[in-house]
Design an enzyme around this catalytic site. Sequence first.
Site, mmCIF file in Angstrom:
data_model
loop_
_atom_site.group_PDB
_atom_site.id
_atom_site.type_symbol
_atom_site.label_atom_id
_atom_site.label_comp_id
_atom_site.label_asym_id
_atom_site.label_seq_id
_atom_site.Cartn_x
_atom_site.Cartn_y
_atom_site.Cartn_z
ATOM 1 N N GLY A 40 -8.754 -15.351 -0.313
ATOM 2 C CA GLY A 40 -7.568 -15.323 0.544
ATOM 3 C C GLY A 40 -6.970 -13.931 0.477
ATOM 4 O O GLY A 40 -7.679 -12.968 0.185
ATOM 5 N N CYS A 67 -6.127 -9.011 2.876
ATOM 6 C CA CYS A 67 -7.204 -8.107 3.334
ATOM 7 C C CYS A 67 -8.483 -8.817 3.760
ATOM 8 O O CYS A 67 -8.914 -8.681 4.909
ATOM 9 C CB CYS A 67 -7.543 -7.116 2.230
ATOM 10 S SG CYS A 67 -6.272 -5.885 2.006
ATOM 11 N N GLU A 83 -7.522 2.787 1.951
ATOM 12 C CA GLU A 83 -7.143 2.357 0.596
ATOM 13 C C GLU A 83 -8.078 1.238 0.127
ATOM 14 O O GLU A 83 -8.589 0.479 0.934
ATOM 15 C CB GLU A 83 -5.687 1.892 0.579
ATOM 16 C CG GLU A 83 -5.335 0.785 1.588
ATOM 17 C CD GLU A 83 -5.621 -0.616 1.102
ATOM 18 O OE1 GLU A 83 -5.835 -0.786 -0.110
ATOM 19 O OE2 GLU A 83 -5.641 -1.532 1.950
ATOM 20 N N PHE A 84 -8.262 1.169 -1.190
ATOM 21 C CA PHE A 84 -9.084 0.102 -1.768
ATOM 22 C C PHE A 84 -8.301 -0.544 -2.916
ATOM 23 O O PHE A 84 -8.818 -0.734 -4.012
ATOM 24 C CB PHE A 84 -10.416 0.665 -2.282
ATOM 25 C CG PHE A 84 -11.252 1.306 -1.217
ATOM 26 C CD1 PHE A 84 -12.079 0.537 -0.403
ATOM 27 C CD2 PHE A 84 -11.214 2.673 -1.002
ATOM 28 C CE1 PHE A 84 -12.839 1.122 0.595
ATOM 29 C CE2 PHE A 84 -11.972 3.277 -0.006
ATOM 30 C CZ PHE A 84 -12.787 2.489 0.789
ATOM 31 N N ASP A 116 10.654 3.697 6.180
ATOM 32 C CA ASP A 116 10.379 2.351 6.668
ATOM 33 C C ASP A 116 11.434 2.017 7.715
ATOM 34 O O ASP A 116 12.564 2.490 7.622
ATOM 35 C CB ASP A 116 10.405 1.325 5.526
ATOM 36 C CG ASP A 116 9.618 0.072 5.867
ATOM 37 O OD1 ASP A 116 8.531 -0.136 5.297
ATOM 38 O OD2 ASP A 116 10.084 -0.703 6.736
ATOM 39 N N GLY A 147 -15.376 -20.425 -6.476
ATOM 40 C CA GLY A 147 -14.073 -21.078 -6.443
ATOM 41 C C GLY A 147 -13.772 -21.626 -5.061
ATOM 42 O O GLY A 147 -14.682 -21.883 -4.276
ATOM 43 N N VAL A 189 0.833 -1.210 0.000
ATOM 44 C CA VAL A 189 0.000 0.000 0.000
ATOM 45 C C VAL A 189 0.864 1.255 0.000
ATOM 46 O O VAL A 189 0.651 2.172 -0.795
ATOM 47 C CB VAL A 189 -0.956 -0.020 1.219
ATOM 48 C CG1 VAL A 189 -1.692 1.307 1.335
ATOM 49 C CG2 VAL A 189 -1.948 -1.160 1.083
ATOM 50 N N LYS A 235 -4.059 -15.293 -5.503
ATOM 51 C CA LYS A 235 -4.728 -14.983 -6.773
ATOM 52 C C LYS A 235 -3.629 -14.740 -7.800
ATOM 53 O O LYS A 235 -2.453 -14.631 -7.422
ATOM 54 C CB LYS A 235 -5.663 -13.780 -6.626
ATOM 55 C CG LYS A 235 -4.927 -12.471 -6.360
ATOM 56 C CD LYS A 235 -5.896 -11.304 -6.401
ATOM 57 C CE LYS A 235 -5.149 -9.994 -6.399
ATOM 58 N NZ LYS A 235 -6.008 -8.829 -6.482
HETATM 59 C C1 UDX Z 1 -8.964 -6.736 -1.745
HETATM 60 C C2 UDX Z 1 -9.973 -5.646 -2.143
HETATM 61 O O1 UDX Z 1 -10.484 -5.910 -3.450
HETATM 62 C C3 UDX Z 1 -9.341 -4.288 -2.066
HETATM 63 O O2 UDX Z 1 -10.286 -3.276 -2.374
HETATM 64 C C4 UDX Z 1 -8.851 -4.128 -0.645
HETATM 65 O O3 UDX Z 1 -8.445 -2.890 -0.318
HETATM 66 C C5 UDX Z 1 -7.802 -5.195 -0.342
HETATM 67 O O4 UDX Z 1 -8.424 -6.466 -0.480
HETATM 68 P P1 UDX Z 1 -6.996 -8.115 -2.904
HETATM 69 O O5 UDX Z 1 -6.859 -8.818 -1.597
HETATM 70 O O6 UDX Z 1 -5.761 -7.640 -3.583
HETATM 71 O O7 UDX Z 1 -7.937 -6.823 -2.733
HETATM 72 O O8 UDX Z 1 -7.707 -9.125 -3.900
HETATM 73 P P2 UDX Z 1 -9.097 -9.276 -4.684
HETATM 74 O O9 UDX Z 1 -8.839 -9.182 -6.133
HETATM 75 O O10 UDX Z 1 -10.138 -8.402 -4.135
HETATM 76 O O11 UDX Z 1 -9.421 -10.815 -4.363
HETATM 77 C C6 UDX Z 1 -9.532 -11.276 -3.020
HETATM 78 C C7 UDX Z 1 -9.760 -12.769 -2.986
HETATM 79 O O12 UDX Z 1 -11.076 -13.084 -3.402
HETATM 80 C C8 UDX Z 1 -8.831 -13.598 -3.879
HETATM 81 O O13 UDX Z 1 -8.409 -14.749 -3.173
HETATM 82 C C9 UDX Z 1 -9.697 -13.975 -5.058
HETATM 83 O O14 UDX Z 1 -9.293 -15.179 -5.651
HETATM 84 C C10 UDX Z 1 -11.053 -14.103 -4.391
HETATM 85 N N1 UDX Z 1 -12.183 -13.872 -5.295
HETATM 86 C C11 UDX Z 1 -12.391 -12.640 -5.844
HETATM 87 C C12 UDX Z 1 -13.068 -14.908 -5.570
HETATM 88 O O15 UDX Z 1 -12.912 -16.030 -5.076
HETATM 89 N N2 UDX Z 1 -14.138 -14.661 -6.393
HETATM 90 C C13 UDX Z 1 -14.373 -13.435 -6.937
HETATM 91 O O16 UDX Z 1 -15.366 -13.301 -7.661
HETATM 92 C C14 UDX Z 1 -13.461 -12.402 -6.664
#
Ligand code: UDX
Length: 457
Positions: A257, A260, A151-152, A35, A253, A16, A320
Site C-alpha cells: 500500500g 507510492c 526521490e527514493f 507551500d 503478506g 518528500v 506499514k
Molecule cells: C516506497 C519505496 O520503497 C520508495 O523507494 C519510494 O520512493 C516510495 O515508495 P514506501 O511507500 O514508504 O516507499 O514503503 P515501502 O517500505 O517501500 O513499502 C511499501 C509497501 O510494500 C508497504 O505496504 C509494505 O508493507 C509492503 N511490503 C514491502 C511488503 O508487503 N513486502 C515487502 O517485502 C516489502
Amino acid sequence: MGERQSPIGVIGVGYVGLVSAACFAHLGHSVVCLDVDEERVAALSAGVIPIYEPGLEKLLEDNRERLRFTTSYGDLLSACRVLFVAVDTPPSPSGDADLSRVRQVVGEVAERGGDRILVMKSTVPVGTGGHVLHQLRARGADGVHYVSNPEFLREGAAIQDFLEPDRVVIGATDPEDGDRIEALYRGVDAPVVRTSVPTAEMIKYASNAFLATKISFINEIANVCEGVGADVRTVAEGMGLDHRIGPHFLQAGIGYGGSCFPKDVQALKQLAGNSGYHFQLLNAVIEVNQLQKRRVVAKLKQRLGSLHELRVGLLGLTFKPNTDDLREAASIVLAARLQGEGATVGAYDPMVPAGAHPQFPGVTICGSPEEALRDADAAILVTEWPEFQRLDWAACRELMARPLLVDGRNALDGEALAAAGFEYEGLGTADGPVGGDLESVSSGRPDGAASSAGGRR
Ligand code: UDX
C-alpha cells in the site's frame, strides 16, 4: 550560480519536500521552503511538524537557523535559483498521474522567469520534463532549466534514505545543470547516475514497479505454498541468498500500500498504454495485490463460515509500521470487505486516535489492542507494529470470544501462539489448512466463496 551562497528552494512540504529540506539543511545548505497551505507553513515556522517521520523533528530543530518557510513565490524566487519541486502527483480518475500541482508550480516560476534550475523530485510520468520545458519556453521563461532528480525515500526511513541512498539519479539536458545539482549532494556517499531527463524519470517508475512486482511475486508463491505445505518464509530466505535475487522485498503478506507503489505501478501501466504498449506483467502485479487482501477474508470464512454478526478485531491500520500514513492501506479495503460480509469491526493502531475515522466508516477505532480484541470472533494482524509482538497474547486470548488469529504479515511467532491456545494462521506458512479451497480468491472470484475444509490441527 553560487548555490553554496544562494539558498535551495523546496516547493511543497509534504513527506518528500520536508525530509529533503531538512536533509539539505543538515548538509550545510540554507533552504527556503514554500507551500501554498498557510496553516502548514505557519505551523512549521513555529516548529510544529505536521507529519510523523522518525528523526525529522530533531533534524529540523537542529538545523532551524538554515531553514525558512514561506507561502510567497516572490519571497522564494528572490532568494533561490535552484528549486526542488516536491508537490503531490496523486492518481487521477483515468489512472494517469494528476500533474495539476506541478503545472501550477511551473506557471508561478514561468511568470517570474529568471536564471534558475527547476529540479523535479515528485514522481512524474516519463516525458514530463519535455512538457515542462515546452511550457516554460512558451511563456518566455528561457532562463529556467530543468533537471530530474527522483526521490527514493521510504516512509519511516526517509532521512536515512536521503543521507545514505543506494544511488542519486540526476537527469539533465545540460551537463552543467547536472553538475550543479550533483554538487548539492556533497557529503552524501553514493553512486551518482547521470543521464537524460526521460531516463531518470523512467528509473523511478521502473524501480518502484519492480519492487511491487517482487512483492506480488512472493505473495503468489505464498499462496501456492499453502496448497503444498511449504513455508514461504523459508522459501524467501532460500531465494534471497541468491545474490541475483537478494533478500529484500520478499516478505509475503496482505499486499503493498502507501502513497507510492499503488500509484506508480498504475501510472506506469497507464503510461505504457498511452504509448500503445500493453504492460501485461503490471496488470498481474496489480490484480494479485488486490486479491491478496480478499484472501485474508476468505481465510476467516473458511474457518468461521459466514461472518454475519461476528466481531473482527484489526490490529494495525497504517500501510506499514513507523508511519501515520493511511494512503492505500490494506486496512481500508479489509474493513469495508468485512463489514460487507456482515461483520462488526473494531480496530487499533498506535498512530490512529480512538473514535470514528472518516477513512473507516462504521469501524470502532479503539484506544488499545485489548479493546479491539475484546469479544472478537477473530483478529487480523494488518500492520506489523513491533508492539504487537510484545502483546500479552495469553491475556488477549482470554478476552476473545474465539481465539482465531490471521497474521497478515507473518510477523508473529505462530508456534508460541498455537501453544497459547490460538488458532493461528499466517500467509503461505505451514499452519493453515493444506489444500483449502482458496482458489475462489486466486482465480479472481471476489465473492471468496470458500469451503469450510477443516484445518490440519
Ligand atoms: C516506497 C519505496 O520503497 C520508495 O523507494 C519510494 O520512493 C516510495 O515508495 P514506501 O511507500 O514508504 O516507499 O514503503 P515501502 O517500505 O517501500 O513499502 C511499501 C509497501 O510494500 C508497504 O505496504 C509494505 O508493507 C509492503 N511490503 C514491502 C511488503 O508487503 N513486502 C515487502 O517485502 C516489502
